[in-house]
Scaffold this motif. Structure first.
Motif, short mmCIF file in Angstrom:
data_model
loop_
_atom_site.label_atom_id
_atom_site.label_comp_id
_atom_site.label_asym_id
_atom_site.label_seq_id
_atom_site.Cartn_x
_atom_site.Cartn_y
_atom_site.Cartn_z
N VAL A 359 0.85 -1.19 0.00
CA VAL A 359 0.00 0.00 0.00
C VAL A 359 0.88 1.24 0.00
N GLY A 360 0.55 2.20 -0.85
CA GLY A 360 1.27 3.46 -0.91
C GLY A 360 0.41 4.60 -0.38
N GLY A 361 0.94 5.34 0.60
CA GLY A 361 0.24 6.48 1.19
C GLY A 361 -0.21 6.20 2.60
N GLY A 362 0.05 7.15 3.49
CA GLY A 362 -0.27 6.96 4.89
C GLY A 362 -1.75 6.80 5.18
N GLU A 363 -2.57 7.70 4.64
CA GLU A 363 -4.00 7.62 4.89
C GLU A 363 -4.59 6.36 4.27
N THR A 364 -4.14 6.03 3.07
CA THR A 364 -4.62 4.81 2.40
C THR A 364 -4.23 3.58 3.21
N SER A 365 -3.01 3.56 3.71
CA SER A 365 -2.55 2.42 4.51
C SER A 365 -3.41 2.23 5.75
N GLY A 366 -3.71 3.34 6.43
CA GLY A 366 -4.54 3.25 7.61
C GLY A 366 -5.91 2.69 7.31
N ALA A 367 -6.50 3.14 6.20
CA ALA A 367 -7.83 2.66 5.83
C ALA A 367 -7.80 1.17 5.48
N VAL A 368 -6.78 0.75 4.75
CA VAL A 368 -6.69 -0.65 4.32
C VAL A 368 -6.49 -1.58 5.52
N VAL A 369 -5.53 -1.26 6.38
CA VAL A 369 -5.24 -2.13 7.51
C VAL A 369 -6.44 -2.20 8.46
N SER A 370 -7.11 -1.09 8.66
CA SER A 370 -8.30 -1.10 9.51
C SER A 370 -9.38 -2.00 8.93
N ALA A 371 -9.56 -1.94 7.61
CA ALA A 371 -10.59 -2.77 6.98
C ALA A 371 -10.25 -4.25 7.08
N LEU A 372 -8.97 -4.59 7.07
CA LEU A 372 -8.56 -6.00 7.13
C LEU A 372 -8.68 -6.58 8.53
N GLY A 373 -8.81 -5.71 9.52
CA GLY A 373 -8.98 -6.19 10.89
C GLY A 373 -7.71 -6.73 11.51
N ILE A 374 -6.55 -6.37 10.95
CA ILE A 374 -5.27 -6.82 11.50
C ILE A 374 -4.98 -6.00 12.76
N THR A 375 -4.51 -6.66 13.81
CA THR A 375 -4.24 -5.95 15.06
C THR A 375 -2.76 -5.75 15.34
N SER A 376 -1.89 -6.57 14.71
CA SER A 376 -0.46 -6.40 14.97
C SER A 376 0.37 -7.09 13.90
N PHE A 377 1.58 -6.57 13.70
CA PHE A 377 2.54 -7.13 12.76
C PHE A 377 3.89 -7.32 13.44
N ARG A 378 4.55 -8.42 13.13
CA ARG A 378 5.97 -8.56 13.44
C ARG A 378 6.76 -7.84 12.34
#
Length: 428
Positions: A359-378
């Motif tokens: 994903v490219g772009g901060g706002e876009t990244s936030g929207a995408v990750v929120s929609a995927l329901g991911i809570t954490s990344f290593r």
């Protein structure tokens, strides 16, 4: 947990998580997890650094303060000895906030003054000299950031910009003071605190300057800045025996792939053009989106039709086109509509088996990750400066890269997909 970070957007969180996980040779970094929002449960026992990703850069200042204080409370409950408030290395904010209000609120909650504020990131061309921010060899307000669609930066004087945000007097650790060493830098910070200066801009034009600031702030409860401010922080903990050090070690993720790009930065537009030369690219017509004639299903159909060829869908435009669209439909309306479009497309792609998403772009990244329901990344290996591989902790087999607009080499997008899969250099 030793080190806690509060980041004001998702790509910035990945950036500083990468810095902390990688560390510097020979010591290496800390075992780092990026959390998407404030976690509801305690951190895993092996986590040495926790980075909380908020989407607070462009929301009302009062909301950004409340979210940041909630993140602070969780990090302190995990035992963090030091806190970093991370914002963009181009100091993205408006005259109302949110960097100043959040920085001051955190300082007050921790009862500290003379807190470093340094967005410098020399590896990405960001430097601070005499309190002024440069991007490459241009002042911030001549770098293209003056055209940012949400947070146009029109003043490179960071002290003046923060003062407009109601922070009170802002101090300065200038480069000559920094060159006099750790003792002089600490004395200058103490003097700033005694004068009641809550935040203190720190000059830095090279990585050695950031390492010197980290050494001077080894015992500081709070620092603020871009990801560069964390460059030397893992070393402080490792040298004191609180952490073991090392390099990131996560497994590669295979499977179908997608690239979704909402950033309009110069660097991103150049990356799209480079990608277009040898990969399928879908330009999203914003007018059609706003009129309901182009939907997330159109993006999904394009991605599926070009499976395994690094397909990229983008809404990026040059500043004049962006300004015209914002005037026609309203700035917030356009931003929210496009975020929702990318989020819906990503969710449908993931649910149907896509496992590598860039994903490219901060706002876009936030929207995408929120929609995927991911809570954490290593945090995995670095792709380009400031952008690591991210692997979901939840066992969903998802690998991602979240790229801030101005980051990455021109061949970033295909290279990122290969890095997520663990294949290294792009062989496409």
């Amino acid at each position: 947990m030793l080190l806690g970070v509060i980041a004001d957007d998702f790509t910035g969180a990945s950036d500083i998580a990468n810095t902390i996980a990688k560390g510097i040779a020979p010591e290496g970094g800390l075992r780092t997890v990026q959390y998407l929002g404030v976690p509801a449960a305690p951190a895993a026992a092996d986590v040495e650094a926790g980075v909380i990703s908020l989407k607070s850069r462009s929301i009302p200042a009062a909301e950004a303060v409340a979210q940041s204080l909630a993140a602070l409370d969780w990090l302190l409950a995990q035992g963090c000895r030091q806190i970093v408030f991370k914002y963009c290395s181009t100091f993205d904010s408006t005259p109302e906030g949110n960097i100043g209000p959040v920085g001051v609120a955190l300082a007050r909650r921790l009862d500290v003054r003379g807190v470093i504020a340094c967005p410098a990131f020399p590896d990405a061309g960001r430097s601070v000299y005499m309190g002024h921010l440069f991007v490459g060899n241009r002042l911030l307000n001549e770098s293209g950031m003056e055209h940012h669609p949400l947070n146009p930066m029109t003043d490179p004087d960071l002290r003046r910009w923060l003062a407009r945000q109601g922070t009170g007097p802002v101090g300065l650790i200038d480069w000559p003071t920094l060159q006099r060493g750790t003792v002089a830098t600490r004395a200058a910070l103490d003097a700033a605190a005694a004068r009641g200066e809550q935040l203190v801009i720190a000059d830095a034009i090279r990585n050695d300057d950031l390492l010197a600031l980290a050494e001077a702030c080894a015992d500081a409860r709070l620092l603020t800045g871009g990801s560069g401010i964390a460059l030397g922080l893992p070393r402080n903990f490792i040298r004191r025996g609180a952490a073991h050090g090392g390099t990131p070690d996560v497994r590669g993720i295979g499977g179908p792939e997608a690239i979704l790009v909402g950033s309009c930065s110069r660097a991103t537009r150049a990356q799209i053009e480079r990608h277009r030369a040898s990969h399928p690219v879908f330009a999203i017509d914003v007018d059609q989106v706003m009129e309901g004639r182009l939907t997330a299903q159109d993006i999904v159909a394009f991605i599926r039709a070009n499976r395994d060829t690094a397909p990229l869908a983008y809404s990026s435009s040059d500043p004049d086109q962006v300004a015209a669209l914002q005037k026609k439909y309203g700035r917030e309306t356009v931003a929210h509509t496009l975020d929702a479009l990318f989020a819906s497309a990503a969710k449908e792609l993931f649910e149907s088996g896509t496992r590598r998403i860039v994903v490219g772009g901060g706002e876009t990244s936030g929207a995408v990750v929120s929609a995927l329901g991911i809570t954490s990344f290593r945090i995995g290996p670095e792709i380009d400066p400031g952008v690591p591989v991210l692997v979901s902790e939840a066992g969903a087999g998802l690998g991602m890269a979240l790229k801030s607009g101005n980051f990455g080499a021109e061949d970033f997008f295909a290279k990122a997909l290969d890095a997520i899969s663990g294949t290294g250099a792009d062989a496409r």
